[in-house]
Design an enzyme around this catalytic site. Structure first.
Site, short mmCIF file in Angstrom:
data_model
loop_
_atom_site.label_atom_id
_atom_site.label_comp_id
_atom_site.label_asym_id
_atom_site.label_seq_id
_atom_site.Cartn_x
_atom_site.Cartn_y
_atom_site.Cartn_z
N LYS A 1 -1.02 -6.00 6.06
CA LYS A 1 -2.21 -6.65 6.62
C LYS A 1 -2.05 -8.16 6.60
O LYS A 1 -2.32 -8.85 7.57
CB LYS A 1 -3.45 -6.32 5.79
CG LYS A 1 -3.81 -4.86 5.77
CD LYS A 1 -5.08 -4.67 4.94
CE LYS A 1 -5.13 -3.29 4.32
NZ LYS A 1 -4.69 -3.26 2.92
N LYS B 1 3.46 -12.65 -3.42
CA LYS B 1 2.14 -13.16 -3.02
C LYS B 1 1.90 -14.56 -3.56
O LYS B 1 1.34 -15.41 -2.87
CB LYS B 1 1.03 -12.21 -3.48
CG LYS B 1 1.02 -10.93 -2.66
CD LYS B 1 -0.27 -10.15 -2.77
CE LYS B 1 -0.25 -9.00 -1.75
NZ LYS B 1 -1.31 -8.04 -1.89
N LYS C 1 7.90 -5.40 5.54
CA LYS C 1 6.98 -4.27 5.41
C LYS C 1 5.76 -4.50 6.29
O LYS C 1 5.25 -5.62 6.37
CB LYS C 1 6.55 -4.21 3.93
CG LYS C 1 5.66 -3.06 3.58
CD LYS C 1 5.05 -3.23 2.17
CE LYS C 1 3.80 -4.07 2.18
NZ LYS C 1 2.79 -3.77 1.16
N1 AQP Z 1 4.20 -0.73 5.22
C1 AQP Z 1 3.80 0.26 4.45
N2 AQP Z 1 4.47 1.44 4.43
C2 AQP Z 1 4.06 2.47 3.65
N3 AQP Z 1 2.96 2.41 2.85
C3 AQP Z 1 2.27 1.25 2.83
N4 AQP Z 1 1.16 0.86 2.17
C4 AQP Z 1 0.84 -0.41 2.50
N5 AQP Z 1 1.74 -0.88 3.39
C5 AQP Z 1 2.64 0.13 3.62
C6 AQP Z 1 0.41 1.72 1.25
O1 AQP Z 1 -0.94 1.72 1.67
C7 AQP Z 1 -1.77 1.87 0.53
C8 AQP Z 1 -2.89 0.88 0.57
O2 AQP Z 1 -2.36 -0.41 0.53
P1 AQP Z 1 -3.21 -1.67 0.10
O3 AQP Z 1 -3.97 -2.17 1.22
O4 AQP Z 1 -4.02 -1.38 -1.08
O5 AQP Z 1 -2.15 -2.65 -0.45
P2 AQP Z 1 -0.89 -3.25 0.16
O6 AQP Z 1 0.30 -2.44 -0.18
O7 AQP Z 1 -0.86 -4.62 -0.37
O8 AQP Z 1 -1.14 -3.18 1.74
P3 AQP Z 1 -0.87 -4.34 2.72
O9 AQP Z 1 -1.15 -3.91 4.08
O10 AQP Z 1 0.49 -4.89 2.46
O11 AQP Z 1 -2.02 -5.36 2.33
P4 AQP Z 1 -1.96 -6.88 1.95
O12 AQP Z 1 -1.17 -7.53 3.02
O13 AQP Z 1 -3.41 -7.29 1.94
O14 AQP Z 1 -1.32 -6.95 0.62
C9 AQP Z 1 -0.88 1.71 -0.70
O15 AQP Z 1 -0.63 3.00 -1.23
C10 AQP Z 1 0.39 1.12 -0.16
O16 AQP Z 1 1.51 1.54 -0.90
#
Ligand code: AQP
Length: 350
Positions: free
Chosen positions: A220, A113, A217
């Site tokens: 968002k 990040k 992965k």
């Molecule tokens: N691609 C994924 N596959 C499986 N699990 C996932 N999670 C996120 N992406 C995947 C799981 O979703 C939960 C909530 O995630 P989060 O929004 O708190 O954080 P994150 O992992 O940072 O999700 P994003 O979509 O990647 O958000 P951004 O881009 O904002 O950082 C967690 O349990 C995560 O493991």
């Protein structure tokens, strides 16, 4: 109902996508009937990256709607917004005082990040400390997350160990007794959990969903997602050009299902006989990728159409959604404030 308590959070940094749903939220819906469960929309985490206040407010509301529509049931769990429970940031500050900087700098998500930012904010570095506070405030022993969060969770365990070793006299005595027993050849002494238990991850079979590019992965912030509440037509517009087996260039080339992201989505959404059929059709070139994607869309729709319908009802009833979150925050604060009283007492704070 088991004795274990679970905590898990999700950032309102965009719409809830299929990675979040399959990696975490679908599991929450099952686990809420088996364990005392706390689910949190972690808005303090979401402000560690650039954002607009009005977007955040809207996304927090939308995230609550998505979670409730997906089956998170406020009569079976506690659902709340992180910033409504100030003890999260209070405990995070305390944990900052037992967390080595080197551990934070080693975290893969921090490296990824921060590489995308011109100026790196301390909040991104300290993100896993706040995450440890989120979990340990409720003394949760199990945390349903996707694979990407396993490293952060290991740090939460380390923070719990460090805090316990410094401030929990019972834990210190147990560690010393165990070490003396090991030196004396008797390794069979009982574990002492400590004031803060060491939380363990709970992974689903779909622990890592890849984005539509098939390479990174689903995330968002990477814009490679399918939203849980997207309409069928919009999902198709994304699925149609989505990456499949890169070696399958022509329609007549046989494919290798295991290397295809679409096949992995079939495993998550289609019934086992369909998954088997897909594998055969792909590896014999019986189907082209578009045929395979059409069947996937049907399977996705079967699961998501009722969720979309519930979301429409909830959007029209914001009063209920807001009341659910407010009730959840009251319940969460009862537990969180009790933990803080004990924590501060053990640390000599007023
Ligand atoms: N691609 C994924 N596959 C499986 N699990 C996932 N999670 C996120 N992406 C995947 C799981 O979703 C939960 C909530 O995630 P989060 O929004 O708190 O954080 P994150 O992992 O940072 O999700 P994003 O979509 O990647 O958000 P951004 O881009 O904002 O950082 C967690 O349990 C995560 O493991």
């Amino acid at each position: 109902m088991s004795q274990s308590r679970i905590f898990s959070g999700i950032q309102p940094s965009g719409e809830l996508h299929l990675g979040n749903y399959l990696g975490a939220v679908k599991n929450w819906v099952t686990l809420q009937r088996q364990h005392e469960s706390f689910f949190c929309i972690v808005d303090y985490h979401a402000i560690t990256l650039p954002y607009e206040p009005e977007d955040l407010r809207r996304r927090t509301r939308e995230m609550a709607v998505s979670l409730l529509a997906a089956g998170v049931d406020p009569s079976a769990c506690t659902l709340f917004v992180q910033s409504a429970v100030p003890e999260h940031t209070e405990l995070a500050w305390i944990f900052n005082t037992v967390t080595p900087l080197g551990e934070l700098e080693r975290q893969t998500q921090f490296k990824e990040k921060s590489a995308r930012q011109e100026s790196i904010l301390a909040g991104i570095l300290n993100y896993p400390v706040l995450q440890a506070a989120d979990i340990l405030l409720y003394k949760a022993d199990l945390v349903p997350v996707g694979e990407d969060q396993v490293q952060h969770l290991e740090l939460s365990r380390e923070i719990a160990r460090r805090w316990n070793a410094r401030f929990d006299p019972g834990y210190r005595a147990a560690v010393e007794a165990r070490s003396a027993a090991t030196q004396g050849g008797d390794a069979d002494t009982a574990e002492h959990t400590g004031f803060f238990p060491e939380p363990k991850p709970l992974l689903t079979p779909t622990r890592r969903i890849m984005g539509l590019d098939g390479r990174t992965k689903m995330s968002k912030s990477l814009g490679n997602t399918i939203g849980l509440l997207e309409e069928s037509k919009d999902i198709w517009d994304k699925l149609r050009p989505a990456m499949t087996d890169p070696a399958r260039v022509r329609r007549t080339d046989p494919g290798t299902p295991e290397v295809c992201n679409i096949y992995h989505l079939h495993k998550a959404f289609s019934p086992p006989p369909t998954v088997e059929h897909v594998a055969v059709q792909c590896s014999t070139a019986g189907w082209g990728c578009i045929d395979c994607k059409k069947v996937l869309l049907e399977s996705i729709d079967r699961e998501l159409v009722p969720i979309r319908a519930r979301a429409r009802e909830l959007r029209a009833d914001q009063t209920t959604v807001q009341r659910t979150l407010a009730d959840g925050a009251v319940r969460a604060r009862e537990v969180a404030s009790a933990t803080m009283v004990e924590t501060k007492n053990l640390m000599g704070l007023s």
